[in-house]
Write an enzyme that holds these catalytic residues in place. Sequence first.
Site, PDB file in Angstrom:
ATOM      1  N   LYS A  67       0.840  -1.217   0.000  1.00 46.26           N
ATOM      2  CA  LYS A  67       0.000   0.000   0.000  1.00 46.26           C
ATOM      3  C   LYS A  67       0.863   1.250   0.000  1.00 46.26           C
ATOM      4  O   LYS A  67       0.570   2.230  -0.684  1.00 46.26           O
ATOM      5  CB  LYS A  67      -0.867   0.039   1.264  1.00 46.26           C
ATOM      6  CG  LYS A  67      -2.248  -0.502   1.089  1.00 46.26           C
ATOM      7  CD  LYS A  67      -3.146  -0.196   2.273  1.00 46.26           C
ATOM      8  CE  LYS A  67      -2.457  -0.161   3.616  1.00 46.26           C
ATOM      9  NZ  LYS A  67      -3.292   0.292   4.702  1.00 46.26           N
ATOM     10  N   ARG A  79     -12.122   1.098   8.852  1.00 46.45           N
ATOM     11  CA  ARG A  79     -11.681  -0.218   9.344  1.00 46.45           C
ATOM     12  C   ARG A  79     -12.858  -1.069   9.815  1.00 46.45           C
ATOM     13  O   ARG A  79     -12.679  -2.228  10.171  1.00 46.45           O
ATOM     14  CB  ARG A  79     -10.689  -0.047  10.500  1.00 46.45           C
ATOM     15  CG  ARG A  79      -9.349   0.476  10.038  1.00 46.45           C
ATOM     16  CD  ARG A  79      -8.414   0.717  11.199  1.00 46.45           C
ATOM     17  NE  ARG A  79      -7.203   1.393  10.773  1.00 46.45           N
ATOM     18  CZ  ARG A  79      -5.996   0.843  10.783  1.00 46.45           C
ATOM     19  NH1 ARG A  79      -5.836  -0.386  11.197  1.00 46.45           N
ATOM     20  NH2 ARG A  79      -4.956   1.525  10.378  1.00 46.45           N
ATOM     21  N   ARG A 109      12.437  -6.661   6.442  1.00 45.13           N
ATOM     22  CA  ARG A 109      12.423  -5.232   6.139  1.00 45.13           C
ATOM     23  C   ARG A 109      13.398  -4.469   7.040  1.00 45.13           C
ATOM     24  O   ARG A 109      13.431  -4.676   8.242  1.00 45.13           O
ATOM     25  CB  ARG A 109      10.992  -4.698   6.342  1.00 45.13           C
ATOM     26  CG  ARG A 109      10.757  -3.357   5.721  1.00 45.13           C
ATOM     27  CD  ARG A 109       9.299  -3.143   5.384  1.00 45.13           C
ATOM     28  NE  ARG A 109       8.413  -3.158   6.537  1.00 45.13           N
ATOM     29  CZ  ARG A 109       7.115  -2.913   6.453  1.00 45.13           C
ATOM     30  NH1 ARG A 109       6.562  -2.665   5.290  1.00 45.13           N
ATOM     31  NH2 ARG A 109       6.365  -2.938   7.529  1.00 45.13           N
ATOM     32  N   ARG A 116      12.347  -2.560  12.454  1.00 46.83           N
ATOM     33  CA  ARG A 116      11.342  -2.030  13.375  1.00 46.83           C
ATOM     34  C   ARG A 116      10.891  -3.113  14.345  1.00 46.83           C
ATOM     35  O   ARG A 116      10.778  -4.274  13.967  1.00 46.83           O
ATOM     36  CB  ARG A 116      10.123  -1.513  12.586  1.00 46.83           C
ATOM     37  CG  ARG A 116      10.382  -0.184  11.947  1.00 46.83           C
ATOM     38  CD  ARG A 116       9.178   0.409  11.264  1.00 46.83           C
ATOM     39  NE  ARG A 116       7.977  -0.385  11.330  1.00 46.83           N
ATOM     40  CZ  ARG A 116       6.931  -0.165  10.547  1.00 46.83           C
ATOM     41  NH1 ARG A 116       6.956   0.794   9.657  1.00 46.83           N
ATOM     42  NH2 ARG A 116       5.839  -0.892  10.653  1.00 46.83           N
ATOM     43  N   ARG A 118      -0.959  -8.945  14.034  1.00 47.35           N
ATOM     44  CA  ARG A 118      -1.481  -7.818  13.260  1.00 47.35           C
ATOM     45  C   ARG A 118      -2.317  -8.309  12.074  1.00 47.35           C
ATOM     46  O   ARG A 118      -3.337  -7.729  11.731  1.00 47.35           O
ATOM     47  CB  ARG A 118      -0.321  -6.948  12.745  1.00 47.35           C
ATOM     48  CG  ARG A 118       0.266  -6.036  13.814  1.00 47.35           C
ATOM     49  CD  ARG A 118       1.526  -5.355  13.334  1.00 47.35           C
ATOM     50  NE  ARG A 118       1.274  -4.304  12.367  1.00 47.35           N
ATOM     51  CZ  ARG A 118       2.200  -3.825  11.544  1.00 47.35           C
ATOM     52  NH1 ARG A 118       3.427  -4.318  11.557  1.00 47.35           N
ATOM     53  NH2 ARG A 118       1.898  -2.856  10.706  1.00 47.35           N
TER      54      ARG A 118
END
Length: 229
Positions: free
Chosen positions: A25, A101, A140, A173, A184
Site C-alpha cells: 500500500k 476499518r 524489512r 522495526r 497484526r
Amino acid sequence: MQPSQDFKLPKTLRMVIMGPPGSGKGTQAPRIAEQFCACHLATGDMLRAAVASGSSLGREAKQIMDAGGLVSDEIMVNMIKDNLENNKECSNGFILDGFPRTVVQAQKLDEMLEAGNRGLDHAVELKIDDALLVARITGRLVHPASGRSYHRVFSPPKQSMKDDVTGEPLVQRSDDNADTLVKRLATYHKQTAPVAAYYKQRGILKQTDAAQSPTAVWQSLLAIFSGQA
C-alpha cells in the site's frame, strides 16, 4: 508519470485502498496520488497534521489520544471532510488509506461523501498470502531518519545494514517481527473481511494480487481505474 500501457484513465479518482501490512500500500498509494494529482489521506498522517495545525478537530483528537483513548469515527470522518473541502491536493480526488476499518465507519464515510456528491469510485484490496507477507516484512530494514526502506532478500542495501545514501545504520522495526506480524494480520483479517464484504455488496470492490511485482500490481490498478478489470 505516464501509464506504461495505453489505459484510458478517468480525470478524477475517489477510492479506498485496503491491504495488510507489507502488501505494498505504501508503494502504490503515493503513485496513484501522483498519477491522478489526487490527495493520499493516510489516517496516521492526517491525525498528526490535524494535531500539529492546532485546529479545533486537531485539539479534540489530541485530548483523546493524550488520555489513551481512540479517536471517534465522527472526528475521523470530519477530518476527511475537512481535507476534501480545504486541501487543494484533493480537488482531483483522494485515496483513503487506513480508514474505514469497520462497516460502521464505511457507512458513516459513505453518508458524508454522498452528501457532498463525492461518492467512492472504487474500494481496492491488495490481496496476498499471509506466509508470503511474513517473509516480506521480517526482512524489512529501515533508515530511521529518512524512512528509506530496504529488504534483506528482495532489495538489500549496497553495504550490509547501512543506508545507501548516508551510510548510517539501518534498523529493523520492533513491530516487524514474525509473532507481532501474525497478530497484526489476524486483526487485519477480522476487521477488513466485513468492510470488503460491504464494498462488494455496493459493487465497488476490486481485488488485486499483491504477490506480483510492484510494476505488475500497478498495471492491475490502472486496469481497474480504466474499467478494464
